[in-house]
Design a protein around this motif. Structure first.
Motif, short mmCIF file in Angstrom:
data_model
loop_
_atom_site.label_atom_id
_atom_site.label_comp_id
_atom_site.label_asym_id
_atom_site.label_seq_id
_atom_site.Cartn_x
_atom_site.Cartn_y
_atom_site.Cartn_z
N LEU A 387 -1.10 -0.37 0.91
CA LEU A 387 -0.06 0.65 0.99
C LEU A 387 0.44 0.89 2.40
CD1 LEU A 387 -1.49 3.38 -1.45
CD2 LEU A 387 0.41 1.80 -1.87
N HIS A 388 -0.38 0.58 3.40
CA HIS A 388 -0.05 1.01 4.76
C HIS A 388 0.05 -0.14 5.76
CE1 HIS A 388 -0.66 5.14 3.45
NE2 HIS A 388 -1.83 4.77 2.94
N ARG A 389 -0.11 -1.37 5.34
CA ARG A 389 -0.05 -2.46 6.30
C ARG A 389 0.61 -3.71 5.72
NH1 ARG A 389 -6.00 -3.13 5.27
NH2 ARG A 389 -6.35 -5.22 4.39
N TYR A 418 4.22 -14.50 5.77
CA TYR A 418 4.30 -13.05 5.99
C TYR A 418 4.11 -12.34 4.67
CZ TYR A 418 6.48 -8.47 6.69
OH TYR A 418 6.74 -7.11 6.73
N VAL A 419 3.25 -11.32 4.65
CA VAL A 419 2.99 -10.54 3.45
C VAL A 419 3.53 -9.13 3.69
CG1 VAL A 419 1.26 -9.73 1.82
CG2 VAL A 419 0.87 -11.85 3.08
N PRO A 420 4.64 -8.75 3.04
CA PRO A 420 5.20 -7.42 3.26
C PRO A 420 4.27 -6.32 2.76
CG PRO A 420 6.78 -8.89 2.16
CD PRO A 420 5.44 -9.55 2.11
N LEU A 421 4.45 -5.14 3.29
CA LEU A 421 3.70 -3.98 2.83
C LEU A 421 3.89 -3.80 1.33
CD1 LEU A 421 3.56 -0.55 4.62
CD2 LEU A 421 4.14 -0.64 2.21
N GLY A 443 0.48 -1.89 10.91
CA GLY A 443 0.82 -0.76 10.06
C GLY A 443 0.25 0.53 10.59
N THR A 444 0.40 1.59 9.82
CA THR A 444 -0.03 2.92 10.25
C THR A 444 -1.50 3.18 9.98
OG1 THR A 444 0.66 3.81 8.11
CG2 THR A 444 2.27 3.89 9.91
N TYR A 445 -2.11 2.43 9.05
CA TYR A 445 -3.51 2.64 8.67
C TYR A 445 -4.11 1.29 8.36
CZ TYR A 445 -7.59 4.59 6.25
OH TYR A 445 -8.87 4.91 5.87
N LEU A 446 -5.16 0.91 9.10
CA LEU A 446 -5.68 -0.45 9.02
C LEU A 446 -7.14 -0.52 8.58
CD1 LEU A 446 -4.09 -1.81 12.33
CD2 LEU A 446 -3.19 -1.99 10.01
N GLN A 447 -7.64 0.51 7.91
CA GLN A 447 -9.02 0.50 7.47
C GLN A 447 -9.18 -0.30 6.18
OE1 GLN A 447 -11.40 1.80 9.49
NE2 GLN A 447 -9.63 2.14 10.83
#
Length: 461
Positions: A387-389, A418-421, A443-447
């Motif tokens: 969802l975030h990367r 390339y793999v889009p969000l 992205g905004t969150y990479l966990q």
């Protein structure tokens, strides 16, 4: 048994890759050396009891040796050595109640394996007669880091135990060495399955019932056997010494001198390594100049030690330890401090093993993370999305089959994708050699918990 963390061997030993899995000895780990020790016609395939967190390490390192375990039983949490002792007996008793079990910690170094195996052979008669045999290491020094066993005098290979003694202070340790009747408690045991089961019924009846209930929850998962976490967590955290050995009357000891070491610190590692004329030991790309009795470890890159004595330099890809050998035990204190601060270097090694291969962190910063990946031949990652990367993939070697939003194609060396969000994607190695690749996440969150799985038929990363 392959639990434990080995925090005094930080920064190399960590929660997700503890000391028994470190390839420090001729490219092999202590776990692998333990498995090879019993890879012998006199032994059946091993029963491995280890941590759920280490399951892929166990599988990978067995595979490297070409060995197959009879069972790999995963503990959801650590509960010391008493539960594994009984669980091994219960597993063995399912096929032969009189089967003999050699209970071995997987983090010990035994340099004279022929001497040790001869002691096991000599102890077999006692074990078949209903004795629990503990192997005592004849001490080479007044060591305060081990528990001791007082053994009856005599020359027989197996003798009665007079007392178990807690780790002594220096004065008592020196007295034990001078006495000659004390051996180190190595935590190695030989017993018949039915003997251990009866011992638990007599001395730990409540724990026996709890462990039997735990074993009823066994269920398969890939090549492993899992246990119900809630039921297992309810078990007492107790050692086999406290639970059984100090209570049972049928415990005997086989003193042996196989050049054994539990390698609990970097200074202990130094003592068993080859050294140059000045007493220096190097692992990896290490150099010494005007230095004496030093240890240097370089996981990647070069470490140079100049003008120092009795110093340890341990350099991993994300942490460096520099300490005097006399302070080797204090590494555990540093680990406790880092853990209290929530530092990931305590728990997470840059390389993380998966059923399909491994990932290894290269670099990370705000809104980006770079890692290398290895995918074994014929292995596949699960169909997933984030969802975030977004992700970029670059193939370094091998042939990679990728599927992004239902479109499948092949990538070869130096090609990228390339793999889009939010895109559903999976990776597959259709070839005969490992695929090595680089993944860049942004992205905004990479966990790791930013993942949605869309297929339960593939292996889970």
């Amino acid at each position: 048994m392959s639990g434990g963390v080995g925090s005094r061997l930080w920064p190399l030993s960590r929660t997700d890759r503890p000391k028994q899995f470190l390839p420090l000895f001729g490219g092999e780990s202590l776990f692998q050396k333990t498995c090879k020790r019993v890879n012998h016609p006199d032994f059946a395939a091993p029963i491995v009891i280890g941590s759920n967190a280490h399951r892929f390490l166990i599988g990978e390192q067995l595979s490297e040796l070409g060995l197959e375990a009879q069972s790999i039983l995963l503990e959801p949490v650590g509960r010391n050595t008493a539960p594994p002792a009984l669980m091994a007996a219960l597993i063995a008793a399912e096929t032969d109640p009189n089967a003999l079990i050699l209970l071995l910690p997987s983090d010990h170094l035994i340099r004279k394996e022929d001497v040790f195996l001869k002691a096991v052979q000599q102890a077999e008669e006692a074990a078949r007669a209903g004795k629990i045999v503990t192997f005592g290491i004849q001490p080479s020094e007044a060591n305060t880091g081990y528990g001791y066993i007082k053994v009856a005098s005599g020359s027989e290979p197996v003798r009665p135990v007079e007392a178990f003694v807690e780790k002594p202070d220096q004065e008592r340790a020196e007295a034990f060495l001078k006495d000659g009747g004390y051996v180190w408690n190595a935590g190695i045991f030989l017993y018949a399955a039915t003997t251990m089961i009866d011992a638990f019924k007599q001395h730990q009846p409540d724990l026996y019932k709890q462990i039997v209930d735990v074993m009823k929850t066994r269920h398969g998962d890939l090549d492993f056997t899992r246990l119900d976490q809630e039921t297992f967590e309810a078990l007492d955290n107790i050692s086999i010494d406290y639970a059984i050995m100090e209570k049972a009357s049928n415990v005997v000891c086989a003193p042996v001198a196989p050049e054994w070491d539990d390698l609990g610190s970097w200074s202990a590692i130094w003592t068993v390594l080859d050294k140059d004329a000045q007493g220096n030991s190097g692992l990896g790309d290490a150099r010494f100049l005007d230095s004496e009795n030093c240890l240097a470890y370089a996981e990647r890159g070069l470490v140079s030690v100049i003008g120092l004595e009795d110093v340890m330099v341990i350099a991993t890809t994300d942490s460096v330890l520099v300490a005097h050998k006399d302070k080797a035990q204090d590494v555990k204190t540093v680990v406790e401090q880092l853990k209290a601060e929530g530092r990931h270097e305590v728990d997470r090694h840059p390389r993380s093993y998966r059923p399909w291969g491994y990932t290894e962190r290269i670099n990370a910063g705000e809104r980006f993370s770079v890692q290398s990946m290895m995918i074994k031949p014929s292995k596949r990652l699960s169909l997933q999305s984030h969802l975030h990367r977004a992700e970029h993939w670059v193939v370094v070697s091998g042939t990679l089959e990728i599927t992004i939003n239902g479109e499948t194609r092949l990538l070869s060396e130096n090609q990228s994708a390339y793999v889009p969000l939010g895109a559903q994607h999976t990776l597959h190695n259709p070839g005969k050699i490992p695929v090595r690749m680089i993944e860049v996440q942004s992205g905004t969150y990479l966990q790791e918990d930013d993942i949605r799985r869309h297929s339960d038929t593939s292996q889970t990363p």
